[in-house]
Write a protein that holds these residues in place. Structure first.
Motif, PDB file in Angstrom:
ATOM      1  N   GLU A 182       0.819  -1.219   0.000  1.00 14.53           N
ATOM      2  CA  GLU A 182       0.000   0.000   0.000  1.00 14.53           C
ATOM      3  C   GLU A 182       0.848   1.262   0.000  1.00 14.53           C
ATOM      4  O   GLU A 182       0.321   2.358   0.211  1.00 14.53           O
ATOM      5  CB  GLU A 182      -0.923   0.002   1.223  1.00 14.53           C
ATOM      6  CG  GLU A 182      -1.918  -1.153   1.217  1.00 14.53           C
ATOM      7  CD  GLU A 182      -2.829  -1.155   2.432  1.00 14.53           C
ATOM      8  OE1 GLU A 182      -4.044  -1.304   2.225  1.00 14.53           O
ATOM      9  OE2 GLU A 182      -2.325  -1.001   3.560  1.00 14.53           O
ATOM     10  N   THR A 183       2.162   1.113  -0.269  1.00 11.73           N
ATOM     11  CA  THR A 183       3.075   2.260  -0.195  1.00 11.73           C
ATOM     12  C   THR A 183       3.475   2.716  -1.589  1.00 11.73           C
ATOM     13  O   THR A 183       4.167   1.995  -2.310  1.00 11.73           O
ATOM     14  CB  THR A 183       4.360   1.884   0.576  1.00 11.73           C
ATOM     15  OG1 THR A 183       4.048   1.032   1.657  1.00 11.73           O
ATOM     16  CG2 THR A 183       5.061   3.120   1.092  1.00 11.73           C
ATOM     17  N   ASN A 184       3.047   3.915  -1.962  1.00  6.99           N
ATOM     18  CA  ASN A 184       3.491   4.510  -3.221  1.00  6.99           C
ATOM     19  C   ASN A 184       4.786   5.271  -2.973  1.00  6.99           C
ATOM     20  O   ASN A 184       4.872   6.079  -2.051  1.00  6.99           O
ATOM     21  CB  ASN A 184       2.413   5.438  -3.789  1.00  6.99           C
ATOM     22  CG  ASN A 184       1.177   4.655  -4.207  1.00  6.99           C
ATOM     23  OD1 ASN A 184       1.274   3.737  -5.005  1.00  6.99           O
ATOM     24  ND2 ASN A 184       0.032   5.011  -3.644  1.00  6.99           N
ATOM     25  N   VAL A 185       5.778   5.002  -3.812  1.00  2.38           N
ATOM     26  CA  VAL A 185       7.154   5.401  -3.522  1.00  2.38           C
ATOM     27  C   VAL A 185       7.700   6.377  -4.566  1.00  2.38           C
ATOM     28  O   VAL A 185       7.536   6.170  -5.774  1.00  2.38           O
ATOM     29  CB  VAL A 185       8.063   4.153  -3.448  1.00  2.38           C
ATOM     30  CG1 VAL A 185       9.537   4.544  -3.402  1.00  2.38           C
ATOM     31  CG2 VAL A 185       7.707   3.310  -2.232  1.00  2.38           C
ATOM     32  N   LEU A 186       8.368   7.421  -4.070  1.00  2.00           N
ATOM     33  CA  LEU A 186       9.129   8.342  -4.905  1.00  2.00           C
ATOM     34  C   LEU A 186      10.604   8.138  -4.596  1.00  2.00           C
ATOM     35  O   LEU A 186      10.984   8.086  -3.415  1.00  2.00           O
ATOM     36  CB  LEU A 186       8.719   9.793  -4.602  1.00  2.00           C
ATOM     37  CG  LEU A 186       9.548  10.914  -5.243  1.00  2.00           C
ATOM     38  CD1 LEU A 186       9.420  10.891  -6.761  1.00  2.00           C
ATOM     39  CD2 LEU A 186       9.115  12.273  -4.682  1.00  2.00           C
ATOM     40  N   VAL A 187      11.427   8.008  -5.624  1.00  2.00           N
ATOM     41  CA  VAL A 187      12.871   7.859  -5.451  1.00  2.00           C
ATOM     42  C   VAL A 187      13.568   9.057  -6.084  1.00  2.00           C
ATOM     43  O   VAL A 187      13.405   9.308  -7.282  1.00  2.00           O
ATOM     44  CB  VAL A 187      13.393   6.546  -6.086  1.00  2.00           C
ATOM     45  CG1 VAL A 187      14.908   6.441  -5.912  1.00  2.00           C
ATOM     46  CG2 VAL A 187      12.705   5.334  -5.473  1.00  2.00           C
ATOM     47  N   MET A 188      14.322   9.787  -5.279  1.00  2.00           N
ATOM     48  CA  MET A 188      15.114  10.912  -5.777  1.00  2.00           C
ATOM     49  C   MET A 188      16.514  10.410  -6.101  1.00  2.00           C
ATOM     50  O   MET A 188      17.265   9.994  -5.216  1.00  2.00           O
ATOM     51  CB  MET A 188      15.211  12.020  -4.724  1.00  2.00           C
ATOM     52  CG  MET A 188      13.885  12.516  -4.184  1.00  2.00           C
ATOM     53  SD  MET A 188      12.853  13.308  -5.436  1.00  2.00           S
ATOM     54  CE  MET A 188      13.927  14.627  -5.978  1.00  2.00           C
ATOM     55  N   GLY A 189      16.883  10.415  -7.365  1.00  2.00           N
ATOM     56  CA  GLY A 189      18.210   9.984  -7.789  1.00  2.00           C
ATOM     57  C   GLY A 189      18.177   8.606  -8.414  1.00  2.00           C
ATOM     58  O   GLY A 189      17.715   7.639  -7.803  1.00  2.00           O
ATOM     59  N   ALA A 190      18.683   8.511  -9.651  1.00  2.00           N
ATOM     60  CA  ALA A 190      18.702   7.238 -10.384  1.00  2.00           C
ATOM     61  C   ALA A 190      20.125   6.735 -10.577  1.00  2.00           C
ATOM     62  O   ALA A 190      20.446   6.103 -11.585  1.00  2.00           O
ATOM     63  CB  ALA A 190      17.996   7.390 -11.737  1.00  2.00           C
ATOM     64  N   GLY A 191      20.986   7.023  -9.588  1.00  2.00           N
ATOM     65  CA  GLY A 191      22.307   6.402  -9.570  1.00  2.00           C
ATOM     66  C   GLY A 191      22.196   4.974  -9.064  1.00  2.00           C
ATOM     67  O   GLY A 191      21.089   4.451  -8.894  1.00  2.00           O
ATOM     68  N   PRO A 192      23.319   4.318  -8.816  1.00  2.00           N
ATOM     69  CA  PRO A 192      23.266   2.913  -8.388  1.00  2.00           C
ATOM     70  C   PRO A 192      22.399   2.680  -7.157  1.00  2.00           C
ATOM     71  O   PRO A 192      21.623   1.719  -7.115  1.00  2.00           O
ATOM     72  CB  PRO A 192      24.738   2.588  -8.096  1.00  2.00           C
ATOM     73  CG  PRO A 192      25.515   3.500  -8.985  1.00  2.00           C
ATOM     74  CD  PRO A 192      24.714   4.767  -9.044  1.00  2.00           C
ATOM     75  N   ILE A 193      22.485   3.550  -6.135  1.00  2.00           N
ATOM     76  CA  ILE A 193      21.692   3.342  -4.924  1.00  2.00           C
ATOM     77  C   ILE A 193      20.217   3.643  -5.181  1.00  2.00           C
ATOM     78  O   ILE A 193      19.336   2.935  -4.679  1.00  2.00           O
ATOM     79  CB  ILE A 193      22.249   4.173  -3.747  1.00  2.00           C
ATOM     80  CG1 ILE A 193      23.651   3.673  -3.370  1.00  2.00           C
ATOM     81  CG2 ILE A 193      21.314   4.103  -2.538  1.00  2.00           C
ATOM     82  CD1 ILE A 193      23.710   2.209  -2.938  1.00  2.00           C
ATOM     83  N   GLY A 194      19.916   4.665  -5.953  1.00  2.00           N
ATOM     84  CA  GLY A 194      18.525   4.921  -6.318  1.00  2.00           C
ATOM     85  C   GLY A 194      17.912   3.755  -7.074  1.00  2.00           C
ATOM     86  O   GLY A 194      16.759   3.374  -6.845  1.00  2.00           O
ATOM     87  N   LEU A 195      18.698   3.154  -7.970  1.00  2.00           N
ATOM     88  CA  LEU A 195      18.184   2.041  -8.773  1.00  2.00           C
ATOM     89  C   LEU A 195      17.977   0.782  -7.933  1.00  2.00           C
ATOM     90  O   LEU A 195      16.979   0.079  -8.113  1.00  2.00           O
ATOM     91  CB  LEU A 195      19.128   1.765  -9.946  1.00  2.00           C
ATOM     92  CG  LEU A 195      19.226   2.900 -10.979  1.00  2.00           C
ATOM     93  CD1 LEU A 195      20.286   2.593 -12.025  1.00  2.00           C
ATOM     94  CD2 LEU A 195      17.878   3.167 -11.653  1.00  2.00           C
ATOM     95  N   VAL A 196      18.892   0.480  -7.007  1.00  2.00           N
ATOM     96  CA  VAL A 196      18.662  -0.698  -6.157  1.00  2.00           C
ATOM     97  C   VAL A 196      17.516  -0.449  -5.174  1.00  2.00           C
ATOM     98  O   VAL A 196      16.801  -1.395  -4.808  1.00  2.00           O
ATOM     99  CB  VAL A 196      19.935  -1.156  -5.394  1.00  2.00           C
ATOM    100  CG1 VAL A 196      20.983  -1.671  -6.350  1.00  2.00           C
ATOM    101  CG2 VAL A 196      20.476  -0.080  -4.480  1.00  2.00           C
TER     102      VAL A 196
END
Length: 364
Positions: A182-196
């Protein structure tokens, strides 16, 4: 255990000399002998087969420091690693020579209150590969506690085993933020850590994930890895308000949790503004040591700010995610190098250049 080693030492007759990549100064890496400590009863000796380059490794190479950790004497680099057991200590029953293992790089004291509480990642006496003054794992062989070496199933490669380390950051962040269906997620940054973190959030059941970055190529990779929407943003702090509108449009509903995997003034300001009232912002990246961010408006909306430092008890779950196919880290490995002086230098140049490099891996 793990922390030992000297740059020169005698070798027994017929034994190959153990070599490692030593950080000697700014932009100076050299492959030199690395004398291993004696094998303790609870240790294993591991032949390294796959070692990834982390952003912290590049920081140390370029500046001789990362956050408040400063390199003051020559140090073996590297901490994302997997290999094959060569020798086991006298008390070890769980591993045998020939076993393929992924190594968790941090040795905590197990005596302090934080360790006793189970939050060993916060141990003040942590000895962590390639965090000064502790030597790392970009070497032919290392000695490490057996309980920090996790056996890999047959369908998980050694490269994937080395990727358990960065993946662990995403897994720990998702646990800290209680990510679920039920958690909609925003990720800031698409570097290696953002992608994992994207991959981990999906494995934890997040139904909708939007990822934000300044780089179009990395956003395209994120889309290929399963991001529902991508939003390209600027580096200009004045653009935050209009970019929050774009993020809300892309999400189509409230942002329950935002992971800031960059850790800059702008990314954290965006995260705090974009997250719904009562939501959470999880600070994963450590770009800026100090920030000026709109904390009071976020507090008035009861947005919780959660800190993340490394990980704890993540390797078994990471290995399960990889073995089951719930997470595929293979597309993140974009460049591969051998273990020669020339290739070590080229590999770090490739990783530091950014461009199309996501995860640079050594095959030893």
């Amino acid at each position: 255990m793990g922390k030992g080693g000297m740059s020169h030492g005698e070798t027994k007759d017929g034994e190959e000399e153990n070599m490692a990549a030593w950080l000697l100064g700014v932009n100076t890496l050299k492959i030199q002998p690395f004398k291993l400590p004696c094998l303790g009863p609870h240790d294993v000796r591991v032949r390294m087969k796959a070692v990834g380059i982390c952003g912290s490794d590049v920081h140390y190479l370029k500046t001789m420091k990362c956050a408040h950790f400063v390199v003051k004497e020559p140090m073996v680099i590297g901490h994302e690693c997997a290999g094959i057991i060569e020798e086991v200590g006298s008390e070890i029953k769980s591993l045998v020579p020939g076993d393929r293992v992924a190594l968790e790089p941090g040795i905590s004291c197990w005596r302090c209150n934080l360790c006793k509480e189970g939050r060993y990642n916060l141990c003040p006496d942590m000895k962590f590969f390639a965090t000064p003054p502790v030597h790392g794992s970009l070497a032919n062989q290392v000695v490490h506690p057996a309980d920090l070496c996790f056996k890999l199933p047959d369908n998980v490669s050694l490269e994937e085993g080395a990727m358990c380390e960065p993946l662990s950051v995403g897994v720990h962040a998702c646990r800290r933020a209680n990510i679920g269906p039920e958690t909609n997620v925003l990720v800031m940054g698409a570097g290696p850590i953002g992608l994992v973190t994207l991959l981990a959030a999906r494995a934890f059941g997040a139904p909708r994930i939007v990822i934000v970055d300044v780089d179009g190529y990395r956003l395209s990779v994120a889309k290929d890895l399963g991001a529902d929407e991508i939003v390209k943003v600027s580096t200009n702090l004045q653009d935050v308000d209009q970019e929050v509108v774009l993020i809300h449009q892309a999400m189509g509903t409230g942002v329950d949790v935002t992971f800031d995997c960059a850790g800059f003034n702008k990314t954290m300001s965006t995260a705090l503004s974009a997250t719904r009232p009562g939501g959470k912002v999880c600070l994963v990246g450590m770009g800026h040591n100090e920030m000026t961010v709109p904390l009071t408006p976020a507090a008035a909306r009861e947005v919780d700010v959660i800190g993340v430092f490394r990980y704890k008890n993540t390797w078994p779950l990471c290995i399960e995610f990889l073995s089951s196919g719930k997470i595929d880290v293979k597309p993140l490995i974009t460049h591969r190098f051998g273990f020669s002086q020339k290739e070590v230098e080229e590999a770090f140049e490739t990783s530091a250049s950014g461009s199309t490099a996501i995860k640079v891996m050594f095959n030893l």
